[in-house]
Design an enzyme around this catalytic site. Sequence first.
Site, PDB file in Angstrom:
ATOM      1  N   GLU A  29       0.641  -1.233   0.027  1.00  0.00           N
ATOM      2  CA  GLU A  29       0.043  -0.121  -0.076  1.00  0.00           C
ATOM      3  C   GLU A  29       0.742   1.178   0.112  1.00  0.00           C
ATOM      4  OE1 GLU A  29      -2.429  -0.795   3.465  1.00  0.00           O
ATOM      5  OE2 GLU A  29      -4.002  -1.707   2.383  1.00  0.00           O
ATOM      6  N   GLU A  86      -6.611  -7.436  -2.079  1.00  0.00           N
ATOM      7  CA  GLU A  86      -7.527  -7.471  -0.773  1.00  0.00           C
ATOM      8  C   GLU A  86      -9.010  -7.060  -0.905  1.00  0.00           C
ATOM      9  OE1 GLU A  86      -5.977  -4.835   2.238  1.00  0.00           O
ATOM     10  OE2 GLU A  86      -4.002  -5.842   2.242  1.00  0.00           O
TER      11      GLU A  86
END
Length: 628
Positions: free
Chosen positions: A184, A268
């Site tokens: 991320e 995710e």
Amino acid sequence: MKNLQTKTFLFIISLWSMLTFAQQNQKKSFEIKNGHFILNGKDIEIRSGEMHYPRVPKEYWKHRLLMMKAMGLNTVATYVFWNYHEESQGKWDWSGQKDLRAFIKTAEDVGLYVILRPGPYVCAEWEFGGYPWWLQNIKGLKIREDNEPFLSANHKYLSELYHQVKDLQITKGGPIIMVQAENEFGLFAFQRKDISQQSHKSYLNKVVKQIKDVGFDLPMYTSDVSDFFGGGYVEGALPGANGEKNIDKLRKVVNNYHNNQGPYMIAEFYPGWLTHWGEGFPRTKTDGIVRLTKDFLKNGVSFNYYMIHGGTNFGFTSGANYNKEHDIQPDLTSYDYDAPISEAGWRTPKYDSLRLVLSKYTKEKLPDVPAPIKVIKIKDIRLSKLYSVFKYSESQEKVKADKPLTFEELNQGYGYVLYRHHFNESVSGKLDVSGLRDYATVYVNGKKLGELNRFYNNYTMQVDIPKNADLEILVENWGRINYDAQINENTKGIVSPVKIDDKKITGTWEMIKLPFQDQFFSTIKTKPIAKGEYRTLKDVPTIYQGEFELKEAGDTFIDMQNWGKGIIFINGKNLGRFWKVGPQQTLYIPGVWLRQGKNEIIIFDQLNEKVQNTVSTIEKPILNDLTR
């Protein structure tokens, strides 16, 4: 004739052994090619679920992985937690519960491939996002930046990790098919506007180079919210999207960064969500997750459920978020996550609904779902020995300085520190501990004055300190921030001068270290409080100790609805934190941590608003009961 038959039999056995060996060592492969995932020469769509080995007792790994297999998944993803394996600088531990190799091999044994997410940043609602706390003691080091001290430490971590798993890569015949590049980072680059994009890219490229240089030779991918692909993109890696629901948007953004082609992957896919102390337990509706799963399967989109099984933030492993309303948002001990497989490994209606959908897309019959672990109830565990933490602290390590020292300056990662300052003259006014990190109870000569709490932005209180008295501030590290730019400001304890009416308290401070590590009860050298004096422990931080007998072990949930705030140990293992505010009012006790015969329990209650005699366990968790 008999001799000939024997020779023939031995020849067949030898030939069978050679063929079996050849099959087992046949070259396996996984690649990203022509817009597809290619496994051993054939197209494959990844149906993965995330599960983290530290959050599930080792003895239950196989049970949970079999549940994933029975649900219709073909892959398990896991972060690797740097601070879990290098708790102190240069001392590595990959054994027992920390045996990553054993976890990966167990996944292989049940027929799952593995996606490895080494970070170094993992977020994950995990203490400090996976970074070791002691990095903050290295001069000039800045995490997650193009910074030589950090990159040097990170290279050592990646080298140690590679040594553990190198032969478990699919290129060596193992089950690991992909490795994630950082984590991320595009979102982080957006948050850290004080750093140039050029510097961000330089850091990211160096970390990726380190992953390759230590020896990983697997396809790489990144994991980011699609709007931030630009900041986290790595050339040659597949961009994976977090939480993306729009397939057209997914294809567009991936094509933009990946040679105008797929494959397309939701890195995710959230079937649940995280929870902080002091807020309601979120529920993610099953029908929406089922609908999205169907859409992804129909359109050839690979995905990774985060989390398929959350487990538990045992010990001091839970992290925290940061925002302007709450300086810190500490995460629950439970990492149930409203996942398809519950904290205790139970199948849920969400699990059954998703299994039904996935069963229609698998080419073979799904195995039966493993039976749940036995659950027991333990009534009225007698707490026979009670200790004042002030008495206990007399035998613990003390450090003196002319200012309050942080946990890091005291070379302590977790737990509590008791700060003490002696006043020769009386003083009254507003006590200001703006440097509190994170939660404190305040006393004068052992008598409680009140609480300070970073979650509620409560840093001040009125005090009246008489002549020749001690001001005592018992401070808890509530979990280092794992998300947001504030991750770079993660020292704990008291991090700035303490004041009364805006005047800095000068003179000597005494710091007493209370790390409360596993098996810490053996360090108690003081005598327990006499039963007739229990009343003196009200509002005094107290350690409770008890023993109980079991005829058979099983999973259970300790009921803490009548307690204040603290931690619990069962047979030397730290179950994690409790806090009366909720929403979590029970802590999960894995049955494998209990035993037939004698068991020991230790409870530390920092508030101790009511002196307790017993504690009990129940058969179901309480995860959504807010009291404030």
